[in-house]
Design a protein around this motif. Structure first.
Motif, short mmCIF file in Angstrom:
data_model
loop_
_atom_site.label_atom_id
_atom_site.label_comp_id
_atom_site.label_asym_id
_atom_site.label_seq_id
_atom_site.Cartn_x
_atom_site.Cartn_y
_atom_site.Cartn_z
N THR A 20 -14.50 -28.68 -15.14
CA THR A 20 -13.14 -28.28 -14.99
C THR A 20 -13.07 -28.20 -13.89
OG1 THR A 20 -12.82 -27.11 -17.17
CG2 THR A 20 -11.36 -26.42 -15.03
N MET A 21 -14.67 -27.87 -13.04
CA MET A 21 -14.54 -27.93 -11.55
C MET A 21 -14.11 -28.83 -10.99
SD MET A 21 -14.02 -24.38 -10.79
CE MET A 21 -14.21 -22.89 -11.61
N LEU A 22 -14.57 -29.88 -11.77
CA LEU A 22 -14.75 -31.11 -11.43
C LEU A 22 -13.24 -31.48 -11.21
CD1 LEU A 22 -16.54 -33.46 -10.50
CD2 LEU A 22 -16.94 -34.19 -12.18
N LEU A 23 -12.71 -31.26 -12.51
CA LEU A 23 -10.94 -31.95 -12.48
C LEU A 23 -10.59 -30.81 -10.84
CD1 LEU A 23 -9.07 -33.54 -13.43
CD2 LEU A 23 -8.88 -30.98 -15.52
N ALA A 24 -10.51 -30.25 -10.88
CA ALA A 24 -10.03 -29.34 -10.00
C ALA A 24 -10.53 -29.52 -8.87
CB ALA A 24 -10.59 -27.32 -9.59
N THR A 25 -12.08 -29.81 -8.26
CA THR A 25 -11.31 -30.64 -6.99
C THR A 25 -11.37 -32.52 -6.94
OG1 THR A 25 -13.52 -29.68 -7.63
CG2 THR A 25 -13.69 -31.02 -5.06
N LEU A 26 -11.59 -32.69 -8.22
CA LEU A 26 -10.69 -34.49 -7.98
C LEU A 26 -9.24 -34.27 -7.49
CD1 LEU A 26 -12.46 -36.20 -10.48
CD2 LEU A 26 -12.30 -36.63 -8.61
N LEU A 27 -8.02 -33.10 -8.70
CA LEU A 27 -6.89 -32.62 -8.07
C LEU A 27 -6.36 -32.23 -6.85
CD1 LEU A 27 -5.68 -30.93 -11.29
CD2 LEU A 27 -4.53 -32.49 -10.06
N ILE A 28 -7.11 -31.43 -5.88
CA ILE A 28 -6.60 -30.84 -5.16
C ILE A 28 -7.15 -31.59 -3.81
CG2 ILE A 28 -8.02 -29.28 -2.53
CD1 ILE A 28 -8.83 -27.47 -4.89
N GLN A 29 -8.23 -33.40 -3.87
CA GLN A 29 -8.23 -34.26 -3.07
C GLN A 29 -6.69 -35.48 -3.69
OE1 GLN A 29 -9.89 -35.36 -0.24
NE2 GLN A 29 -9.29 -37.18 -0.69
N TYR A 30 -6.22 -35.34 -4.77
CA TYR A 30 -5.15 -35.94 -5.12
C TYR A 30 -4.11 -36.12 -4.48
CZ TYR A 30 -2.88 -39.33 -7.73
OH TYR A 30 -1.22 -40.56 -8.62
N GLU A 31 -3.84 -34.34 -4.60
CA GLU A 31 -2.53 -33.57 -3.96
C GLU A 31 -2.90 -34.19 -2.67
OE1 GLU A 31 -2.17 -29.52 -6.25
OE2 GLU A 31 -3.96 -29.37 -4.56
N ARG A 32 -3.66 -34.07 -1.79
CA ARG A 32 -3.38 -34.47 -0.42
C ARG A 32 -3.35 -35.66 0.02
NH1 ARG A 32 -4.12 -29.91 -0.90
NH2 ARG A 32 -4.91 -28.93 -0.14
N MET A 33 -4.16 -36.66 -1.09
CA MET A 33 -3.56 -37.91 -1.30
C MET A 33 -1.86 -38.10 -1.10
SD MET A 33 -6.67 -39.48 -2.68
CE MET A 33 -5.97 -40.60 -3.53
N LYS A 34 -1.58 -36.88 -1.91
CA LYS A 34 -0.03 -37.55 -1.84
C LYS A 34 1.35 -36.11 -0.74
CE LYS A 34 0.79 -40.32 -5.20
NZ LYS A 34 0.89 -41.74 -5.16
N GLY A 35 0.04 -35.83 0.00
CA GLY A 35 0.41 -35.10 1.09
C GLY A 35 1.30 -33.49 0.39
N GLN A 37 1.24 -29.99 0.82
CA GLN A 37 0.87 -29.21 0.92
C GLN A 37 0.47 -27.43 0.99
OE1 GLN A 37 4.70 -29.53 4.08
NE2 GLN A 37 2.90 -28.58 5.34
N SER A 38 1.15 -27.65 -0.06
CA SER A 38 0.37 -25.94 -1.31
C SER A 38 1.12 -26.01 -2.79
CB SER A 38 1.02 -24.91 -0.11
OG SER A 38 2.98 -25.23 -0.69
N SER A 39 -0.14 -25.69 -3.15
CA SER A 39 0.50 -25.94 -5.06
C SER A 39 0.16 -25.03 -5.74
CB SER A 39 -0.85 -27.53 -5.17
OG SER A 39 -1.34 -27.19 -6.52
N GLY A 40 1.72 -25.18 -6.50
CA GLY A 40 1.16 -23.89 -7.15
C GLY A 40 0.74 -24.41 -8.44
#
Length: 1488
Positions: free
Chosen positions: A108-123, A125-128
């Protein structure tokens, strides 16, 4: 099974029945670890899909984020490996959970890190989504953390160390996810300096978007607290809230609805037609296939009569447009409703805890913490709900305004007559606002019944069947409220009607204010407005009485319910004891019940109002539109316009106009000349035949339509700027000399409707606009009537004639000027809507028809002279041209220096700073001080009674129980009832006194404002856009009428509620005294902090609202021109821009309200928590009754606090209306209207001598004199012509005579009396003017001639006969009572001019001023007017400002003005002999 049960019991003992509770190891290792993982795995796929479709640029991921994610992943794996290692060591069989949980957590932590990275790629700025994940993980880990620490004291292992590191990293991750990242690269929003963070994804990030909005909002608040907010501090609107996104959506849905109805209409069509054919008249069908009445009065009635099909549903269109986004709010509302009932439940547990002395004390603290968490959660959900609602409301308003604006541009003229400007503006202002207000309450329709059902369920559990008594009382209240709501609706409709009429009349008064002043008619119109206002106030008074009754039922309902329930409960059975738990939990539930029961009537009335608005809107949007295909835009071989057949006011016309020809259209007043042009534009309704026009069309209307913009913008009119062509156009239209006069050249701002231009200048600007756009066909509706003869000649030669700029274009010229006819290729003679003769000048002369006869009578022009003047012009041309070029550079160079000087209108300014106390004082004085104090007294009585009754209840519950019953209950019940009754009486009294006070205040304020505005000088109206004034009379007056009194009631109510609650809590738990002052300070600070921003935002919003209406008003007056030039698109986007600009100030105020509410409710939640906490601490000394009372009051406190701040800021923001209405009492005023006692000799002026000595006038204090040192003496009975180029000061002189502009120097004497010493009405009512623009007010003809009713009908008819209107008026069905439309639209311009003549004949004063009065009539009528003036005003002094010199050639003397000074003054024959300026002008007109 037995073993499991045993362990379950053991677990429960371990977690609940113990002084030191803890959760089992098994629970910690499974549920608490798996919960966050489950959340993320559920959200991830949906979130991933959402992100894929919403890219917003790219953000570089910070190393910190990567490191934290990586470390968390490693820690989890370390746990897994450690478990394996333990296994290999053989330390007993290890439970599989030690392997599964860390493995799951690691992935799950791996998934969280990947999601954060993907959010950055999509611009992003802050994720609920991620914030919620980290929050959940930290909460779960905190429980484990506590028990690990307790255990760690006994044993130590590696697993503990990894867990502590894991916990620390979680906290870091949570902190990081609370921060917002930098702006994405390559994103659109970078260009935008101030923008809100993006809204995120549906309901998953629950409040996250709200919180990010609030963090940005906080920075705006800080700015707003330090200094008043300005426009540059506002954020741009989110793209999805902008007009260009919202409006097309609604328009599309509405059109789909209309199409559906049309299709279903087609099914019934055939039967309908058969039925219609049996009627007497021949059937006619409009383009849409609907039957059309011969009488074109009421398209709306007509649709009702002949169409049995359903109406298109606007409601459904709105639902489809805004429903999906709005549905989210329903979910929030549902959760919030459930959470509301947690408070009373916890209260029950707390009272139980206090009664049960054996319970471990941590349970009390646990309940307190639970109470705090639930109230905070409720706050967040409620605010998110409001946010969604308000944003939906805002979008709805944008969409409605946009749709109305777009419709107004395409509505047919017949339909246009059914809605006045006032009504259409109201659709935008009032009705759009109604929808916006309703949206917030709409969910109460299902939410209120849900709350009632839940409350009753819990009450039944508490008190059993006796609840039914309370329910019965509630059910009885419903019909009472329903009746009140229905009555309110009927009053509402009546009030809207009066309001529409009042605004319509005010609009006209403001448009025709100059005429009112010249005729001294202000008082008559003040009385007319006041009469409408009185009927409006009568309705308001009835509404107020109803309101008082409904307030009474609201406030008393919860009390009556409680009283009846408790009475039945204790009287049914001796053994029913009313203890604290039963009484106060029930009270808390009754308090919850109060809200839905109060809201329902409000929601119903809100829905009722909105349905009225919806109907008005639907009727307007369903109006007939112009037939798009009435004019074919096709290439017609060699022809331009072909065969016009049978329009609604034109009969069988057949015309073919060759390309590039000049066609003159002549005829008497009202013969259908302008209608012919309207037909060519496609503005008339076509009944049969075809109209074809080749190429683009430009149109110059008879009354110039000028925008409130710079002169340059008026001419360029949205085309691209071509400098050389622009100069040629300005020169050809004779505008260069005017540019020299204007303060900033062509950058001078022109006021609304061109107030700071003379009639001739307006007409020339209008012509220049048409010439500049360089079209193929020119339709010119008498553009030369308003200009001087020589200017007219210049324009004809340079623009319209065979050698003009437009020589290769097709020109259709409506004209009364005979000298232009010989140069026309084709002449159309019109009589009564028919073309009677057609041909070239020579052909018509040869035919010896009516036209030739008419010409012989009136043409004084000598052909030969015309020819010489023509050759002169040609020889002079090159020199003039060179001189002209030099001048152009100079004139346009002026603009750089004086762009500031050219500003004319003052935009509505936003006041800054706190609303002064003097404004509140003004309002109290308007109510009456005595009444104000009486209202306060009643408020106080009501709340005192309410507090005491609840205190009495707590004493009752603490009564000792003897043999299973309470002995004094009869007495307790009686006193409780009596207190309730006194409460009700006080409520009724204060409600009535506040409402009546409000009406007294609004009557007084409206009257003073009306008087102040009418007393203002003309310069005030030139500076102030009419939109601002209408805004004061519509929006601000509406606020004072209906908003302020109800806000005052609510403010006082919530203020006393808060004070009462604090008093009770202090009595119960004196310890709270430590907490209340700091919380009070915090509260006060937050409130001041918020109000300073909120007030300013409200002001900015109100200031940016005026331009929306001003622009709309302007558009409505110029729809024909806008359509002719095909500029609809530009105007629509301008309107959208203004609406967005207005919403840009409104949106922050929504977010600011949420910002405030969250902080305040937090303060309230703290008070509740502390009240509970101190009660738990002092449980030995407290009686359950007092404790229950204290907490049930504390539970109400949060709502009251929020409401108090909302109301206090609403009072501040709405009292601004009083400030704005009072604003005009401080502006400059004209001189007194009448001097008491009058110093005038009776019958003055008896002779009519006018002596002007050294007169000088200036329009504004900062400008040069417009006319100077004019010294003229005019004998009684003389006829004096005043001539001169445009801008020479002719009109200024007459304005000085009427003291519209006060003399800057010099004096004017009439019959030896200095007019500066007279009252204005004494002067103006005794001299008469026939003004340049014939202004007609809506109302009867009789009212237009004689508003004071001071003449008999015979005198009125006599005046009409002399003005050659008798035959026209006697032909009307209502004769003198014939209703004139707004602006006199149902009379032709010539008829309006004659009406003005009739006014003058009726007054018959010794001095008559004609200001270009015959500009718009044909020569025959002109001659009639002149002969009337000669005979009727024989013994009077007549001053005529003339454009047609032939009208003044037989006058006694002629005054020639040049550049504001007297150039020549003598008899016409002497002036011609002198060969001066007058001789040149006469030569140009072909008179010498």
């Amino acid at each position: 099974n037995e073993r499991l049960h045993g362990s379950w019991h053991e677990d429960w003992n371990r977690t609940w029945y113990t002084a030191n509770p803890d959760l089992t190891q098994c629970f910690q290792n499974t549920v608490l670890v798996w919960l966050p993982c489950l959340y993320l795995w559920l959200c991830a796929p949906i979130y991933f899909i959402y992100l894929r479709s919403h890219s917003r640029g790219y953000i570089c991921m910070s190393h910190l984020n990567k490191t934290v994610g990586f470390l968390l992943w490693i820690i989890c794996w370390a746990d897994v490996f450690y478990s394996f290692w333990e296994r290999t060591q053989g330390s007993g069989a290890l439970a599989p959970v030690y392997l599964i949980s860390p493995t799951l957590l690691g992935i799950t932590m791996l998934l969280a890190t990947l999601l954060i990275q993907y959010e950055r790629m999509k611009g992003v700025q802050s994720s609920g989504v991620m914030l919620n994940f980290w929050l959940l993980a930290v909460l779960c880990a905190t429980v484990t953390f506590r028990s690990k620490i307790i255990q760690a004291l006994e044993q130590v292992s590696l697993r503990y160390t990894t867990f502590y590191i894991y916990y620390t990293l979680l906290l870091v991750a949570l902190f990081l996810s609370c921060l917002s990242d930098q702006m994405p690269l390559f994103s659109q929003s970078i260009k935008d300096t101030v923008r809100l963070p993006f809204t995120l994804f549906l309901a998953l990030p629950f409040f996250h978007h709200l919180l990010s909005c609030l963090s940005v909002c906080a920075s705006m608040m800080v700015t707003g607290y330090k200094r008043p907010l300005e426009e540059k501090d506002l954020w741009s609107l989110n793209p999805e809230d902008c007009s260009k996104k919202v409006v097309p959506h609604l328009v599309h849905r509405w059109n789909t609805e209309c199409q559906k109805v049309k299709r279903s209409g087609a099914k019934y069509g055939s039967e309908g037609l058969l039925h219609k054919n049996r009627s007497v008249q021949l059937p006619e069908y409009s383009v849409s296939g609907e039957p059309v009445h011969q009488e074109r009065h009421h398209p709306i009635d007509l649709l009702k009569n002949h169409q049995k099909t359903r109406e298109p549903s606007l409601f459904w269109a709105l639902c489809l447009t805004f429903g999906p986004y709005y549905l989210i709010s329903c979910l929030y509302k549902f959760i919030q409703d459930i959470l509301m009932f947690v408070g009373p439940e916890i209260l029950r547990l707390l009272i139980h805890f206090i009664n049960n002395s054996g319970a471990p004390s941590w349970q009390g603290y646990f309940y307190t913490a639970l109470l705090f968490i639930c109230t905070c959660l409720q706050t967040l959900i409620l605010q998110k709900y409001f946010h969604v609602c308000f944003v939906t409301g805002m979008r709805l308003r944008t969409a409605v305004i946009g749709a109305v604006y777009r419709k107004a541009l395409v509505i047919s003229s017949a339909a246009r007559r059914t809605s006045t400007v006032g009504e259409i503006v109201n659709l935008m202002s009032v009705d759009a606002q109604r929808f916006m207000d309703l949206i917030t309450y709409l969910n109460m329709i299902w939410s209120a019944p849900l709350q009632v059902v839940l409350a009753l369920y819990f009450l039944w559990q508490n008190l059993g069947p006796s609840v039914l008594a309370g329910v019965a009382v509630m059910i009885l209240m419903v019909p009472v409220n329903a009746v009140i709501a229905m009555k309110t609706k009927t009053y509402q409709v009546a009030q809207m009607k009066s309001k529409d009429n009042r605004i319509k009349l005010m609009n006209e008064v403001l448009n025709g204010i100059k005429v009112l002043k010249l005729y001294a008619w202000e008082l008559a119109f003040k009385d007319k407005v006041s009469a409408i206002r009185e009927s409006e106030l009568r309705v308001l008074k009835k509404t107020a009485y109803l309101g008082a009754v409904s307030t009474f039922t609201w406030v008393c309902a919860p009390f009556l319910v409680a009283l009846s329930t408790f009475a039945v409960y204790v009287l049914i059975d001796e053994n029913n004891v009313l203890d604290a738990q039963k009484a106060f939990v029930s009270l808390a539930l009754f308090n919850i019940l109060r809200f839905p029961l109060n809201m329902l009537p409000m929601v119903i009335s809100s829905i009722v109002q909105a349905s009225v608005s919806m109907k008005r809107l639907r009727v307007f949007l369903s109006h007939e539109e112009l037939q798009e295909d009435s004019v074919e835009r096709k290439a017609v071989s060699g022809c331009e316009s072909l065969c016009l057949l049978c329009f609604s006011s034109l009969v069988l016309l057949n015309v073919c106009i060759p390309e590039g020809s000049l066609v003159a259209v002549v005829g008497h007043v009202g013969s259908g000349k302008s209608s012919l042009l309207s037909a060519l534009l496609g503005e008339m309704e076509k009944l049969e035949g075809t109209v074809a026009v080749k190429g683009s069309v430009a149109y110059v209307p008879q009354q110039a339509w000028i925008q409130n913009a710079t002169l340059k913008d008026n001419i360029v009119f949205g085309q691209e700027r071509k400098e050389s062509w622009y100069l040629r156009v300005v020169e050809a239209c004779a505008l260069l000399p005017d540019l020299e006069v204007l303060p900033a050249g062509d950058s001078t701002e022109i006021g609304e409707k061109g107030v700071n231009l003379s009639g001739g200048q307006k007409q020339r600007v209008s012509l220049a606009r048409a010439v500049y756009c360089n079209c193929a066909v020119y339709l010119l509706d008498d553009p030369l009537s308003a200009v001087d003869a020589h200017v007219g000649k210049h324009i004809f030669d340079k623009v319209i004639g065979p050698q003009g700029l437009l020589k290769d274009r097709t020109r259709v010229l409506v004209t009364h000027g005979l000298s232009y006819l010989p140069q026309a290729d084709l002449i159309l003679v019109m009589v009564d809507g028919k073309i009677t003769e057609m041909g070239s000048y020579l052909e018509l002369m040869a035919r010896e028809g009516a036209f030739a006869e008419f010409l012989r009578t009136y043409a004084t022009a000598d052909q030969a002279d015309n020819n010489t003047s023509k050759t002169n012009t040609h020889t002079r041309c090159p020199l003039a041209h060179m001189a002209q070029r030099g001048k152009e550079g100079e004139v346009l160079g002026k603009k750089a220096k004086n762009a500031e000087v050219g500003k004319l209108t003052e935009a509505d300014k936003a006041n800054t700073g706190q609303v002064k106390l003097s404004v509140f004082w003004e309002y109290m004085k308007a109510i009456g001080l005595l009444l104000s104090f009486i209202s306060l007294l009643f408020f106080f009585t009501h709340h005192l009674a309410s507090l005491f009754s609840n205190y009495w209840l707590s004493l009752w519950t603490d009564d000792p129980v003897i043999n299973g019953t309470q002995p004094n209950r009869q007495m307790r019940l009686g006193v409780y009832g009596a207190l309730g009754l006194s409460q009700g009486i006080a409520v009724l009294c204060y409600s009535l006194s506040v409402s009546i006070g409000g009406i007294l205040a609004s009557r007084y304020l409206h009257q003073t404002m009306l008087y102040d505005v009418l007393r203002s000088p003309m310069s005030f109206f030139e500076r102030t856009p009419s939109g601002n004034l209408v805004n004061r009379f519509a929006k601000e007056t509406d606020t004072i009428d209906s908003v302020i009194p109800s806000i005052i009631k609510m403010f006082m109510g919530s203020m006393f509620n808060v004070l009462g609650a604090c008093v009770i809590i202090l009595i119960a738990t004196p310890l709270v005294a430590i907490i209340i002052p700091p919380l009070g300070l915090l509260y006060f600070f937050v409130q001041r902090f918020y109000v300073s921003s909120s007030r300013q935002l409200k002001r900015l919003e109100s200031v940016s609202r005026s331009p929306v209406y001003t622009h709309f008003n302007e558009t409505l007056l110029g729809t024909t021109v806008i359509r002719a030039f095909g500029e609809q698109h530009r105007f629509i986007s301008e309107s959208d821009r203004r609406v967005d600009h207005n919403q840009k100030a409104y949106y922050p105020s929504i977010v600011a309200n949420r910002w405030l509410a969250i902080r305040l409710e937090f303060v309230g939640n703290c008070i509740v928590t502390f009240a509970a906490l101190f009660a738990v601490m002092a449980r030995e000394s407290l009686s359950p009754g007092i404790m229950g009372l204290s907490i049930s009051y504390a539970l109400q406190l949060t709502a009251s606090l929020t409401w108090l701040v909302r109301m206090s800021s609403d009072i501040e923001t709405n009292i601004v209306a009083v400030e704005k209405v009072k604003e005009y009492s401080d502006t400059e005023k004209e001189a007194e209207w009448r001097h008491e006692p009058s110093s005038l000799p009776p019958g003055w002026p008896t002779g009519g001598d006018i002596e002007i000595r050294g007169l000088g006038l200036r329009y504004r204090a900062d400008q040069d004199l417009a006319i100077r040192n004019i010294t003229v003496s005019i004998q009684a009975g003389e006829k004096v012509g005043i001539v001169g180029r445009t801008g020479a000061g002719k009109s200024s002189l007459t304005l000085g005579l009427f003291r519209i502009i006060e003399a800057a120097e010099g004096q004017i004497f009439i019959d030896g009396v200095d007019i500066a010493k007279l009252g204005l009405h004494e002067l103006r009512s005794r001299i008469t003017i026939i003004p340049q623009d014939p202004v007609v007010f809506s109302g009867s003809l009789r009212m237009n001639l004689d508003p004071f009713d001071s003449y008999s009908d015979e005198e009125v008819w006599r005046a009409l006969e002399l003005a050659h209107l008798k035959s026209f008026v006697s032909g009307l069905p209502d004769k003198l009572n014939h209703e004139c439309c707004e602006g006199g639209e149902n009379l032709s311009l010539g008829q309006r001019q004659l009406l003005c003549l009739a006014r003058a004949l009726l007054r018959k004063t010794k001095i008559l001023v004609l200001d270009e009065a015959t500009a718009a009539v044909d020569l025959e009528t002109d001659n009639l007017i002149q002969s009337t003036i000669r005979t009727q005003f024989e013994d009077c002094t007549v001053l005529t400002i003339a454009h047609r010199l032939n009208t003044i050639m037989d006058y006694t003397r002629v005054l020639v003005l040049d550049k504001g000074e007297v150039a020549e003054f003598d008899s016409p024959s002497a002036l011609i002999a002198n060969r001066g300026i007058f001789y040149k002008m006469a030569k140009d007109s072909g008179l010498v």
